[in-house]
Design an enzyme around this catalytic site. Structure first.
Site, short mmCIF file in Angstrom:
data_model
loop_
_atom_site.label_atom_id
_atom_site.label_comp_id
_atom_site.label_asym_id
_atom_site.label_seq_id
_atom_site.Cartn_x
_atom_site.Cartn_y
_atom_site.Cartn_z
N GLN A 478 28.51 -52.49 -8.74
CA GLN A 478 29.44 -51.92 -7.75
C GLN A 478 30.52 -51.10 -8.44
O GLN A 478 30.85 -50.00 -8.00
CB GLN A 478 30.10 -53.03 -6.94
CG GLN A 478 29.13 -53.73 -6.01
CD GLN A 478 29.79 -54.89 -5.29
OE1 GLN A 478 30.96 -55.20 -5.52
NE2 GLN A 478 29.06 -55.52 -4.41
N ASP A 624 18.17 -62.89 -8.61
CA ASP A 624 18.04 -63.37 -7.23
C ASP A 624 16.72 -64.10 -6.99
O ASP A 624 16.54 -64.73 -5.96
CB ASP A 624 18.12 -62.19 -6.25
CG ASP A 624 19.55 -61.70 -6.11
OD1 ASP A 624 20.47 -62.49 -6.39
OD2 ASP A 624 19.74 -60.53 -5.72
#
Ligand code: NAP
Length: 744
Positions: A478, A624
């Protein structure tokens, strides 16, 4: 025992002028909350003030404005807006120099004009206000102390307003359980013209038109619920609305003109049988309506359905077959909107996943003047405005719960010529934004954050940014993306070096839109001043969603499953690498490039998996996917060891511990270590009940485990699966998992 003390009143004597619905409700709420020592009111009809006293709405009924205002430290004008000036004239001679004077009128420029006419200027103690709450009832008998609870109150203080007085008035309204916002007078009147005044006008006009039709009896007799709801506001007080329209004339005329033009356009579309225009307008309106309802309820974009209890029931065994495509990648869907909006030309997106980040971003760009059609069954059409084409939003941009959107937008907006403000829901408002604000400031951006670097973020436009070389202290896609977006506008080169690999979707997609990103080792850089060219994006299927099916087809006997169009970004393919090291049979075919992103079809067949020591360099690439990889490990022969995965312990849940508990619940013992886990494969999965702790990936992982279980598995708290992987249950059923979801 501690004594219960009454709260200290905010004001000593509150005088309400005009004891109707709003004045009476405020008086009642203030009295109930002991927010003022004494509440006195005066009304045009003294009997109404006396009635208010009898009803317990006020303490004292005054015979005149003079009597009410004398000695008051708060005066609230609550009369129809056109009566304000004459009321202020009567207030003026008796108003104490220290008293706060406010109002509740629905238009604010008119109140300021009346104040200026009477007092010469808007003094520091005069603070206009408007509660956004009400009803079509009027008069003191309609007073309701709960009227303002969970509603907004807008205050429009001048720059010169006394901060202490403003704080006291804010406390008073908050004591009535309202949320206080401040904005400028002009902005208030524009917003209200559109959101309140025009709808009232339409309701009055519609009811009047229909009442004049010959068959009006039938119209009203057969009126359906929608008509009744829509026209309820036509029962509002005529005097009040007469006053509002005349007081906010300019703003109302502007919005009536827009509306008439758009209504004409719809009329023409119907006359010409122009389906495209009708569908375009209706779908745009539907999307906007959904956005507004989330905003109004202060919710995130994608409703957290965790209140709805969803449980997965899984029968043991099964084989996986079929040819499927899992939903689109969230990060790529999100970035396709951002770059499509900034590109020259029209970007067509297919396979778009409606996630939190994407929807927040989509609406924010609409607020900045970008036309975006859809999303409609995964299709979005973005009419790009070019790199310099964004327009100033008319208010703060609300980004729901999306941290990614907020961080990326900060970079983009830091470089725009206009000021902007970014806000989010309660949980986003607690997240730190210093990680992006600090390096952006080093580039020359002017960003004001809330307390402790948290939202709201106020970004001052018109700054010229200069490229920097930034070494990220913590690996973050990000932060990297935010700085690269700012770098598109900066003078010279902006380069970002990451301490560990992070997802590189922004870099790839910039290339896909024809913007060169220079990459060398751990550093990505862009030079400012280029342009983006619109493109077509068929969003790759999300490899994180595909992972469940990769493991499922590997562990289930006699399986043969094809997954189409899977995103193969090298920063995401850890799950394939690890499964292959374990002996999985995954064939990669039809490799191609979509908007800068590699994509392939995957064919997976059953395999005898072996336990491995997972290479640490693969850990960030599969972060993940570990929950489902643990299931693969439990089905493998021998021991699987994971190290270097501390990050997993601070995800939506402590994923390692929750997985270990879940595995134990179905009969598989593991050893949790500070940075990973050791799983000995081949233990019998007897079945049992697993608590997913609302973590969607854990829920889906145990659905996969059922293929090798010997007894039934029940997974609780699975509501979040529907948002992260729409259609999971149906896809799992159709490929061979014996799953039933209860409670949807
Ligand atoms: P309301 O129930 O009709 O109350 C207004 C009261 O003021 C009435 O009791 C009226 O007396 C009295 N009044 C009128 N002229 C007066 C004067 N010259 N001196 C003293 N009292 C006078 O109306 P409301 O709904 O409370 O509206 C009050 C204000 O709140 C308006 O400015 C409106 O724009 C604003 N507001 C209304 C709503 C809503 O939904 N209703 C929402 C937000 C804000 P009479 O009954 O004798 O006329």
């Amino acid at each position: 025992m501690s004594a219960v003390t009454d709260p200290v009143p905010v004001f000593q004597r509150m005088a309400v002028i005009g004891l109707g619905l709003i004045g009476g409700s405020l008086a009642a709420a203030v009295r109930r909350g002991r927010l003022a020592e004494t509440v006195v009111a005066c009304d045009r009809r003294y009997e109404d003030a006396v009635l208010g006293q009898q009803l317990g709405v006020i303490d004292e009924a005054a015979q005149s404005i003079a009597e009410a205002v004398s000695g008051a430290d708060l005066v609230v004008v609550a009369v129809p807006v056109r009566a304000t000036e004459s009321v202020l004239e009567q207030i003026k001679p008796h108003l104490s120099a220290h008293a706060v004077l406010t109002d509740v009128g629905s238009t604010k420029a008119s109140f300021v004009a009346a104040v200026e006419a009477v007092f010469g200027e808007l003094g520091p103690n005069i603070i206009p206000g408007h509660p956004i709450a009400g009803s079509e009832k009027s008069g003191v008998t309609a007073s309701n102390p709960d009227l303002f609870a969970h509603h907004k109150v807008i205050l429009t203080p001048a720059e010169s307003a006394d901060p202490d007085k403003l704080a006291k008035l804010t406390r008073l309204w908050e004591g009535c359980d309202a949320t206080v916002l401040t904005m400028s007078v002009a902005y208030h009147d524009e917003v209200l013209a559109a959101t309140s005044h025009l709808p009232h006008l339409i309701a009055f006009s519609l009811v009047d038109t229909l009442a004049g039709e010959d068959q009006n009896m039938d119209i009203f007799r057969y009126a359906a619920g929608g008509f009744r709801d829509f026209t309820r506001i036509a029962a509002s007080d005529p005097v009040m609305w007469h006053d509002i329209f005349l007081s906010n004339r300019e703003a109302v005329l502007r919005v009536i003109d827009h509306f008439s033009r758009d209504l004409d356009q719809l009329r023409t579309a119907i006359a010409d049988q122009d389906s495209t225009t009708l569908l375009k307008v209706f779908s745009r309106a539907k999307a906007a309506r959904e956005h507004f309802s989330k905003m109004l309820s202060g919710q995130a974009y994608v409703t957290d359905m965790s209140q709805n209890q969803v449980t997965f029931h899984l029968k043991p065994g099964g084989r996986m077959t079929g040819d499927i495509r899992v939903p689109g990648d969230k990060s790529i869907s999100h970035r396709s909107i951002m770059l499509g909006a900034l590109a020259d030309g029209v970007t067509e997106v297919n396979g778009f996943l409606e996630g939190e980040d994407s929807l927040a971003t989509l609406q924010a760009f609409r607020d900045m003047g970008v036309t975006i059609e859809g999303p409609d069954s995964g299709h979005v059409r973005i009419h790009g405005v070019g790199i310099d084409g964004l327009q100033a939003p008319r208010g703060p941009l609300y980004l729901g719960n999306s941290g990614t959107a907020m961080r990326l937008f900060t970079g983009l907006l830091a470089a725009q010529p206009f000021d902007s403000e970014l806000t989010g829901d309660e949980s986003l408002s607690k997240r730190p934004m210093g990680r992006v604000a600090d390096p952006l400031r080093a580039m020359g951006a002017v960003i004001e954050t809330g307390e402790a670097g948290r939202p709201p973020l106020k970004i001052r436009g018109g700054q010229s940014l200069t490229g920097i070389r930034y070494e990220m202290p913590v690996a973050s896609a990000q932060v990297k993306s935010c700085l690269l977006l700012a770098g598109l506008y900066a003078e010279g080169a902006t380069s970002v070096t990451e301490p560990a690999p992070t997802r590189d979707h922004t870099e790839r997609m910039l290339e896909g839109f024809g913007y060169h990103v220079h990459r060398s080792g751990a550093t990505a850089s862009v030079s400012g001043g280029g342009r983006l060219t619109a493109t077509a994006i068929d969003v790759p299927a999300d490899i994180s969603s595909a992972a469940f099916f990769l493991v499922a087809a590997s562990i289930a006997q006699d399986s043969d499953l094809t997954l189409r169009h899977v995103g193969m970004n090298p920063t995401r393919v850890g799950v394939i690498n690890i499964l292959r090291l374990m002996g999985a049979d995954i064939e990669i075919a039809n490799e191609r490039d979509i908007g800068g992103e590699p994509v392939a079809d995957l064919r997976v067949r059953s395999a005898n998996l072996k336990g491995i020591d997972i290479p640490e360099d693969q850990v960030p690439l599969a972060i993940d996917e570990f929950p489902v990889l643990f299931i693969a490990a439990a089905c493998a022969e021998g021991e699987t060891i994971l190290r270097g995965a501390e990050e997993l312990r601070v995800k939506e849940s402590d994923r390692i511990q929750v997985m270990a508990d879940g595995l134990a619940a179905i009969g598989v013992q593991t050893t949790v270590t500070p940075d990973g886990i050791v799983i000995t494969g081949g233990q019998t999965m007897v079945g049992g009940t697993v608590d997913s702790h609302g973590d969607h990936r854990i829920a889906m992982s145990f659905a996969v485990a059922s293929l090798r279980a010997e007894g039934e598995i029940e997974v609780t708290d699975c509501a979040n699966v529907a948002t992260s992987f729409p259609g999971f249950v149906e896809l799992a059923q159709s490929t061979g998992i014996q799953i039933v979801a209860e409670g949807i």
